[in-house]
Design a protein around this motif. Structure first.
Motif, PDB file in Angstrom:
ATOM      1  N   HIS A 138      36.479  37.459  13.254  1.00 14.26           N
ATOM      2  CA  HIS A 138      36.865  38.596  13.538  1.00 14.26           C
ATOM      3  C   HIS A 138      36.223  38.998  14.923  1.00 14.26           C
TER       4      HIS A 138
ATOM      5  N   MET B 251      40.731  42.337  -3.063  1.00 13.55           N
ATOM      6  CA  MET B 251      39.542  42.293  -2.011  1.00 13.55           C
ATOM      7  C   MET B 251      38.910  41.025  -2.307  1.00 13.55           C
TER       8      MET B 251
ATOM      9  N   VAL C 215      37.547  51.243   4.876  1.00 11.07           N
ATOM     10  CA  VAL C 215      37.370  51.734   3.762  1.00 11.07           C
ATOM     11  C   VAL C 215      37.207  53.426   3.856  1.00 11.07           C
TER      12      VAL C 215
HETATM   13  C1  LIG Z   1      36.795  42.134   9.660  1.00 13.03           C
HETATM   14  C2  LIG Z   1      36.219  42.307   8.099  1.00 13.03           C
HETATM   15  O1  LIG Z   1      37.026  41.805   7.280  1.00 13.03           O
HETATM   16  N1  LIG Z   1      35.287  43.325   7.933  1.00 13.03           N
HETATM   17  C3  LIG Z   1      34.854  43.706   6.874  1.00 13.03           C
HETATM   18  C4  LIG Z   1      33.603  43.067   6.441  1.00 13.03           C
HETATM   19  O2  LIG Z   1      32.872  43.456   5.513  1.00 13.03           O
HETATM   20  C5  LIG Z   1      32.055  44.660   5.246  1.00 13.03           C
HETATM   21  C6  LIG Z   1      32.359  45.081   7.019  1.00 13.03           C
HETATM   22  O3  LIG Z   1      32.470  43.924   7.380  1.00 13.03           O
HETATM   23  C7  LIG Z   1      33.705  45.791   6.921  1.00 13.03           C
HETATM   24  O4  LIG Z   1      33.858  46.266   8.313  1.00 13.03           O
HETATM   25  C8  LIG Z   1      34.733  44.981   6.515  1.00 13.03           C
HETATM   26  O5  LIG Z   1      34.973  45.362   5.266  1.00 13.03           O
HETATM   27  C9  LIG Z   1      35.440  46.707   4.876  1.00 13.03           C
HETATM   28  C10 LIG Z   1      36.083  46.469   3.441  1.00 13.03           C
HETATM   29  C11 LIG Z   1      36.294  47.721   5.507  1.00 13.03           C
HETATM   30  O6  LIG Z   1      37.118  47.249   6.383  1.00 13.03           O
HETATM   31  O7  LIG Z   1      36.078  48.866   5.270  1.00 13.03           O
END
Ligand SMILES: CC(=O)N[C@H]1[C@@H]2OC[C@@H](O2)[C@@H](O)[C@@H]1O[C@H](C)C(=O)O
Ligand SMILES: Nc1ncnc2c1ncn2[C@@H]1O[C@H](COP(=O)(O)OP(=O)(O)OP(=O)(O)O)[C@@H](O)[C@H]1O
Length: 376
Positions: free
Chosen positions: A111, A11, A154
């Motif tokens: 994003h 990560m 996650v």
């Molecule tokens: C697009 C992106 O990389 N989002 C991450 C970011 O960092 C935290 C939050 O925004 C989460 O939604 C995501 O990562 C974590 C690891 C996830 O997808 O669960």
């Protein structure tokens, strides 16, 4: 052995502070055996390069495009991940052939869920070739194709961890305070609801970097000297992000740091720590039930001012806040572990995301699998 995979998760999060490497043995379902962890920090020059990548990425209209220096930065980022894997294998007496799969997040540089666009730098094929192990990467895209927010991913792992949590209070809500924070609520019936909950450390980091020349507020020391500037805090907390009927995932630049004359250094850090804490509680109002317990992971749990605010706000609603470590977990390793877990699920074509986690229309799997090219 009964579908168990040995997986490495990699990560590089929105804080852009380094690469986290974690080992997991898992069947991609209920069985999870956590292993070693390694954090490899980026030096300031490379962090600066990633910040330039965020600028170049603003030109991306279609996710395979790599304008400006993005192609070079992607190759460099991938090589750094390969070096981190090699260091990790060496430290733990492992060979590439011991690893069934590597789950590779890459670096999010753009994003935009409203445009079904998410871009993670990182070449799965190059990583497979350099490490000699199969790689699953690009795990967000298929979710978006099916109407999801592309984040958070996650939660599937949080749900597996909730099965064996040594703390007894329920319902439990996992919160990751990274650059951006996200939460996973596990209902009494085991159902999961998850979403991005607001700005985490990224505002604090940008503020103290600009005004004190340090990359983050270690332990919350700077914040501890300041006071909350209510108007500034309310400016963030009154965002429609918190009140909208639909939860949406965040880009690092959706919330911007205060302007220089908005506050003194310590007051700014103090206010942004409060904003990070209050964002979580405000977002949690969209949950079907008040969590009895919040389990906190990610670098923000090390900011004692943020954690004090969060504990006080949660206590006012009858909830308790615990660090991941109190729950027998490793708050630094959890996201990397999750990417290992998701890669194991991807190999079995199991869903990575669900309507309750990303808003995707139906549970969907995801990720692209690449094998190392045979050496001549
Ligand atoms: C697009 C992106 O990389 N989002 C991450 C970011 O960092 C935290 C939050 O925004 C989460 O939604 C995501 O990562 C974590 C690891 C996830 O997808 O669960
Ligand atoms: N000792 C510490 N004291 C205070 N804050 C810390 C400490 N260590 C790390 N942090 C904060 O945590 C951040 C890194 O957190 P983490 O690695 O969980 O984020 P990330 O994975 O990059 O982000 P995301 O989860 O949004 O993808 C740092 O940028 C810093 O702000």
């Amino acid at each position: 052995m009964d579908g168990m995979k040995t997986a490495i998760g990699l990560m590089s999060g929105t804080s852009m502070d380094g690469i986290d490497v974690a080992l997991l043995k898992t069947d991609g379902e209920q069985r999870v055996e956590r292993g070693a962890f390694l954090g490899v920090r980026y030096e300031p020059a490379f962090r600066q390069m990633l910040k330039l990548a965020l600028e170049d990425a603003k030109e991306v209209g279609e996710r395979s495009q790599r304008p400006g220096q993005l192609r070079e930065i992607e190759a460099e980022l991938t090589r750094r991940h390969a070096d981190a894997v090699s260091q990790f294998l060496h430290q733990n007496g492992l060979k590439p052939s011991d690893i069934d799969v590597i789950g590779f997040h890459g670096q999010t540089v753009l994003h935009r869920p409203d445009r079904a666009l998410t871009v993670q730098l990182g070449s799965g094929q190059l990583l497979a070739d350099l490490t000699g192990a199969p790689v699953v990467y690009d795990m967000r895209a298929n979710d978006m194709v099916h109407g999801g927010q592309g984040a958070p991913l996650v939660p599937a792992y949080h749900a597996a961890l909730a099965e064996n949590l040594p703390l007894q209070e329920r319902p439990v809500c996992f919160v990751n305070i990274g650059g951006i924070s996200n939460l996973t609520f596990v209902g009494l019936d085991g159902s999961i609801i998850a979403f991005d909950s607001g700005p985490g450390n990224t505002l604090i980091d940008q503020w103290v970097e600009a005004h004190a020349g340090v990359p983050f507020d270690q332990g919350g020391m700077i914040a501890s000297e300041g006071r909350v500037v209510s108007a500034l805090a309310e400016g963030y907390l009154s965002s429609s992000f918190f009140t909208a009927s639909q939860r949406r995932s965040l880009d690092r630049n959706d919330f911007l740091p205060p302007k220089g004359d908005d506050a003194e250094l310590a007051d700014g850090a103090r206010t942004l720590a409060y904003v990070a804490a209050a964002s979580i509680i405000r977002s949690a109002e969209h949950l079907p039930q008040q969590p009895a317990l919040y389990v906190i992971c990610g670098g923000g749990r090390l900011n004692s001012v943020l954690m004090r605010d969060l504990s006080a706000l949660a206590a006012a609603q009858g909830s308790r806040v615990a660090c991941a470590e109190e729950a027998g977990l490793d708050g630094d390793a959890m996201e990397a572990e999750a990417w290992a877990y998701l890669a194991a699920r991807s190999l079995k074509h199991l869903p990575l995301t669900f309507p309750g986690t990303t808003g995707v229309r139906q549970p969907v799997t995801g990720g692209v699998l690449r094998y190392p090219h045979k050496k001549e």
